[in-house]
Scaffold this motif. Structure first.
Motif, PDB file in Angstrom:
ATOM      1  N   GLU A   1       0.079  -2.413   2.421  1.00  0.00           N
ATOM      2  CA  GLU A   1       0.784  -2.727   3.666  1.00  0.00           C
ATOM      3  C   GLU A   1       2.301  -2.638   3.480  1.00  0.00           C
ATOM      4  O   GLU A   1       3.011  -2.158   4.360  1.00  0.00           O
ATOM      5  CB  GLU A   1       0.390  -4.112   4.166  1.00  0.00           C
ATOM      6  CG  GLU A   1      -1.028  -4.159   4.711  1.00  0.00           C
ATOM      7  CD  GLU A   1      -1.518  -5.560   5.036  1.00  0.00           C
ATOM      8  OE1 GLU A   1      -0.784  -6.546   4.798  1.00  0.00           O
ATOM      9  OE2 GLU A   1      -2.655  -5.668   5.531  1.00  0.00           O
ATOM     10  N   LYS A   2       2.787  -3.060   2.318  1.00  0.00           N
ATOM     11  CA  LYS A   2       4.235  -3.025   2.050  1.00  0.00           C
ATOM     12  C   LYS A   2       4.776  -1.600   1.970  1.00  0.00           C
ATOM     13  O   LYS A   2       5.922  -1.345   2.316  1.00  0.00           O
ATOM     14  CB  LYS A   2       4.562  -3.761   0.741  1.00  0.00           C
ATOM     15  CG  LYS A   2       4.437  -5.258   0.825  1.00  0.00           C
ATOM     16  CD  LYS A   2       4.718  -5.898  -0.534  1.00  0.00           C
ATOM     17  CE  LYS A   2       4.518  -7.385  -0.526  1.00  0.00           C
ATOM     18  NZ  LYS A   2       5.635  -8.104   0.047  1.00  0.00           N
ATOM     19  N   ILE A   3       3.945  -0.666   1.497  1.00  0.00           N
ATOM     20  CA  ILE A   3       4.434   0.706   1.313  1.00  0.00           C
ATOM     21  C   ILE A   3       3.800   1.703   2.282  1.00  0.00           C
ATOM     22  O   ILE A   3       3.945   2.913   2.120  1.00  0.00           O
ATOM     23  CB  ILE A   3       4.249   1.165  -0.153  1.00  0.00           C
ATOM     24  CG1 ILE A   3       2.774   1.158  -0.558  1.00  0.00           C
ATOM     25  CG2 ILE A   3       5.083   0.300  -1.091  1.00  0.00           C
ATOM     26  CD1 ILE A   3       2.521   1.745  -1.943  1.00  0.00           C
ATOM     27  N   ASN A   4       3.111   1.165   3.291  1.00  0.00           N
ATOM     28  CA  ASN A   4       2.542   1.999   4.365  1.00  0.00           C
ATOM     29  C   ASN A   4       1.530   3.042   3.896  1.00  0.00           C
ATOM     30  O   ASN A   4       1.599   4.207   4.284  1.00  0.00           O
ATOM     31  CB  ASN A   4       3.643   2.685   5.169  1.00  0.00           C
ATOM     32  CG  ASN A   4       4.150   1.830   6.299  1.00  0.00           C
ATOM     33  OD1 ASN A   4       3.514   0.854   6.672  1.00  0.00           O
ATOM     34  ND2 ASN A   4       5.293   2.182   6.838  1.00  0.00           N
ATOM     35  N   VAL A   5       0.620   2.619   3.036  1.00  0.00           N
ATOM     36  CA  VAL A   5      -0.516   3.459   2.655  1.00  0.00           C
ATOM     37  C   VAL A   5      -1.771   2.601   2.786  1.00  0.00           C
ATOM     38  O   VAL A   5      -1.685   1.389   2.984  1.00  0.00           O
ATOM     39  CB  VAL A   5      -0.398   4.026   1.213  1.00  0.00           C
ATOM     40  CG1 VAL A   5       0.830   4.917   1.069  1.00  0.00           C
ATOM     41  CG2 VAL A   5      -0.382   2.914   0.186  1.00  0.00           C
ATOM     42  N   SER A   6      -2.929   3.216   2.660  1.00  0.00           N
ATOM     43  CA  SER A   6      -4.166   2.432   2.745  1.00  0.00           C
ATOM     44  C   SER A   6      -4.468   1.763   1.409  1.00  0.00           C
ATOM     45  O   SER A   6      -4.003   2.211   0.357  1.00  0.00           O
ATOM     46  CB  SER A   6      -5.336   3.320   3.161  1.00  0.00           C
ATOM     47  OG  SER A   6      -5.725   4.150   2.085  1.00  0.00           O
ATOM     48  N   ASP A   7      -5.248   0.698   1.469  1.00  0.00           N
ATOM     49  CA  ASP A   7      -5.646   0.028   0.232  1.00  0.00           C
ATOM     50  C   ASP A   7      -6.509   0.952  -0.623  1.00  0.00           C
ATOM     51  O   ASP A   7      -6.491   0.876  -1.844  1.00  0.00           O
ATOM     52  CB  ASP A   7      -6.337  -1.300   0.505  1.00  0.00           C
ATOM     53  CG  ASP A   7      -7.538  -1.203   1.434  1.00  0.00           C
ATOM     54  OD1 ASP A   7      -7.583  -0.275   2.263  1.00  0.00           O
ATOM     55  OD2 ASP A   7      -8.428  -2.058   1.331  1.00  0.00           O
ATOM     56  N   LYS A   8      -7.217   1.882   0.020  1.00  0.00           N
ATOM     57  CA  LYS A   8      -8.008   2.853  -0.734  1.00  0.00           C
ATOM     58  C   LYS A   8      -7.105   3.775  -1.545  1.00  0.00           C
ATOM     59  O   LYS A   8      -7.445   4.169  -2.662  1.00  0.00           O
ATOM     60  CB  LYS A   8      -8.896   3.663   0.202  1.00  0.00           C
ATOM     61  CG  LYS A   8     -10.027   2.836   0.775  1.00  0.00           C
ATOM     62  CD  LYS A   8     -10.906   3.633   1.683  1.00  0.00           C
ATOM     63  CE  LYS A   8     -11.987   2.724   2.251  1.00  0.00           C
ATOM     64  NZ  LYS A   8     -12.880   3.413   3.152  1.00  0.00           N
TER      65      LYS A   8
END
Length: 44
Positions: free
Chosen positions: A25-32
């Motif tokens: 969330e902090k770097i704007n990518v998915s957890d996957k």
């Protein structure tokens, strides 16, 4: 040029006591994506 490995990403994330989802969330990518980086499945 330095390269950050999945192991380093995981160590830094755990040092900050944040989950893969929180980092994502902090770097704007998915957890996957974070999971793939840490396990070496994805290099991008």
């Amino acid at each position: 040029m330095s390269y950050v490995t999945g192991k380093v990403i995981r160590e830094l994330r755990e040092k900050q006591k944040i989950t893969q989802k929180e980092l994502a969330e902090k770097i704007n990518v998915s957890d996957k994506t974070v999971s793939k980086w840490e396990t070496g499945v994805s290099q991008s």
